[in-house]
Design a protein around this motif. Structure first.
Motif, PDB file in Angstrom:
ATOM      1  N   SER A   2      -5.545  -3.920  11.328  1.00 30.09           N
ATOM      2  CA  SER A   2      -4.659  -5.032  10.575  1.00 30.09           C
ATOM      3  C   SER A   2      -3.443  -4.157   9.621  1.00 30.09           C
ATOM      4  O   SER A   2      -3.994  -3.253   9.137  1.00 30.09           O
ATOM      5  CB  SER A   2      -5.507  -5.762   9.896  1.00 30.09           C
ATOM      6  OG  SER A   2      -4.852  -6.408   8.845  1.00 30.09           O
ATOM      7  N   VAL A   3      -2.468  -4.761   9.489  1.00 33.60           N
ATOM      8  CA  VAL A   3      -1.557  -4.216   8.533  1.00 33.60           C
ATOM      9  C   VAL A   3      -1.912  -4.800   7.170  1.00 33.60           C
ATOM     10  O   VAL A   3      -1.201  -4.244   5.919  1.00 33.60           O
ATOM     11  CB  VAL A   3      -0.266  -4.454   9.011  1.00 33.60           C
ATOM     12  CG1 VAL A   3       0.468  -3.905  10.294  1.00 33.60           C
ATOM     13  CG2 VAL A   3       0.192  -6.137   8.964  1.00 33.60           C
ATOM     14  N   ILE A  51       5.679  -9.851  11.088  1.00 32.89           N
ATOM     15  CA  ILE A  51       4.732  -8.804  11.753  1.00 32.89           C
ATOM     16  C   ILE A  51       5.016  -8.687  13.214  1.00 32.89           C
ATOM     17  O   ILE A  51       5.003  -9.841  13.683  1.00 32.89           O
ATOM     18  CB  ILE A  51       3.404  -9.078  11.214  1.00 32.89           C
ATOM     19  CG1 ILE A  51       3.017  -9.226   9.872  1.00 32.89           C
ATOM     20  CG2 ILE A  51       2.446  -7.962  11.966  1.00 32.89           C
ATOM     21  CD1 ILE A  51       1.720  -9.780   9.590  1.00 32.89           C
ATOM     22  N   ASN A  54       2.469  -3.206  14.838  1.00 34.72           N
ATOM     23  CA  ASN A  54       2.069  -2.608  13.350  1.00 34.72           C
ATOM     24  C   ASN A  54       3.544  -2.379  12.538  1.00 34.72           C
ATOM     25  O   ASN A  54       3.290  -1.540  11.992  1.00 34.72           O
ATOM     26  CB  ASN A  54       1.329  -1.386  13.787  1.00 34.72           C
ATOM     27  CG  ASN A  54       2.603  -0.321  14.705  1.00 34.72           C
ATOM     28  OD1 ASN A  54       3.309  -0.722  15.196  1.00 34.72           O
ATOM     29  ND2 ASN A  54       2.044   0.951  14.718  1.00 34.72           N
ATOM     30  N   LYS A  55       4.591  -3.143  12.985  1.00 33.38           N
ATOM     31  CA  LYS A  55       5.729  -2.959  12.359  1.00 33.38           C
ATOM     32  C   LYS A  55       5.902  -4.406  11.406  1.00 33.38           C
ATOM     33  O   LYS A  55       5.483  -5.457  11.720  1.00 33.38           O
ATOM     34  CB  LYS A  55       6.773  -3.142  13.422  1.00 33.38           C
ATOM     35  CG  LYS A  55       8.242  -2.799  12.540  1.00 33.38           C
ATOM     36  CD  LYS A  55       9.296  -2.520  13.772  1.00 33.38           C
ATOM     37  CE  LYS A  55      10.523  -2.114  12.991  1.00 33.38           C
ATOM     38  NZ  LYS A  55      11.558  -1.961  14.020  1.00 33.38           N
ATOM     39  N   THR A  75       6.444   0.898   9.142  1.00 32.26           N
ATOM     40  CA  THR A  75       5.440   0.802  10.239  1.00 32.26           C
ATOM     41  C   THR A  75       4.302   1.301   9.677  1.00 32.26           C
ATOM     42  O   THR A  75       4.177   2.351   9.055  1.00 32.26           O
ATOM     43  CB  THR A  75       6.071   1.786  11.375  1.00 32.26           C
ATOM     44  OG1 THR A  75       7.151   1.338  12.181  1.00 32.26           O
ATOM     45  CG2 THR A  75       4.922   1.959  12.737  1.00 32.26           C
ATOM     46  N   VAL A  76       3.059   0.909  10.221  1.00 29.49           N
ATOM     47  CA  VAL A  76       1.857   1.271   9.672  1.00 29.49           C
ATOM     48  C   VAL A  76       0.874   1.718  10.751  1.00 29.49           C
ATOM     49  O   VAL A  76       0.726   1.107  12.194  1.00 29.49           O
ATOM     50  CB  VAL A  76       0.883  -0.110   9.263  1.00 29.49           C
ATOM     51  CG1 VAL A  76      -0.444   0.300   9.046  1.00 29.49           C
ATOM     52  CG2 VAL A  76       1.670  -0.763   8.093  1.00 29.49           C
ATOM     53  N   GLU A  77       0.558   3.085  10.371  1.00 24.19           N
ATOM     54  CA  GLU A  77      -0.179   3.748  11.384  1.00 24.19           C
ATOM     55  C   GLU A  77      -1.612   4.371  10.702  1.00 24.19           C
ATOM     56  O   GLU A  77      -1.407   5.197   9.913  1.00 24.19           O
ATOM     57  CB  GLU A  77       0.565   4.950  11.983  1.00 24.19           C
ATOM     58  CG  GLU A  77       1.627   4.868  12.301  1.00 24.19           C
ATOM     59  CD  GLU A  77       1.836   5.079  13.915  1.00 24.19           C
ATOM     60  OE1 GLU A  77       0.900   5.509  14.599  1.00 24.19           O
ATOM     61  OE2 GLU A  77       2.963   4.401  14.697  1.00 24.19           O
TER      62      GLU A  77
END
Length: 101
Positions: A2-3, A51, A54-55, A75-77
């Motif tokens: 999840s972000v 959303i 993951n952006k 972006t969430v990694e």
């Protein structure tokens, strides 16, 4: 992954590094989010948060030091957030962050 979460962020601005705490709260549909970005110059609410995997894409209305709409994407990694804040005539500023906790 999840972000959602709270991120300690730094935005490289013309006024130097701006540290902030960015909170992402996904909506029930999984395609939208709300939250805030709190820093030394106050707090801004996330507007039009979207959303896509993951952006993240969102806007914030800044009032200090001058009124301006900021267009943001990231972006969430894993626990890392990388993106940019577009401040109109001031251009695009890189933003990085790390999820807390």
């Amino acid at each position: 992954m999840s972000v959602a979460g709270t991120y300690d962020c730094v935005t490289k601005s013309p006024m130097g590094d701006q540290k902030s705490t960015f909170t992402v709260i996904p909506g029930d549909d999984g395609n939208t989010f709300t939250g805030t970005n709190q820093g030394a110059m106050g707090s801004m609410d996330v507007e039009d948060g979207r959303i896509d995997g993951n952006k993240l894409m969102w806007k914030m209305n800044m009032t200090v030091p001058m009124p301006m709409t900021l267009d943001c994407e990231a972006t969430v990694e894993g626990d890392q957030l990388t993106g940019s804040v577009n401040a109109g005539a001031f251009g695009s500023m890189p933003m990085t962050g790390e999820r807390k906790g």
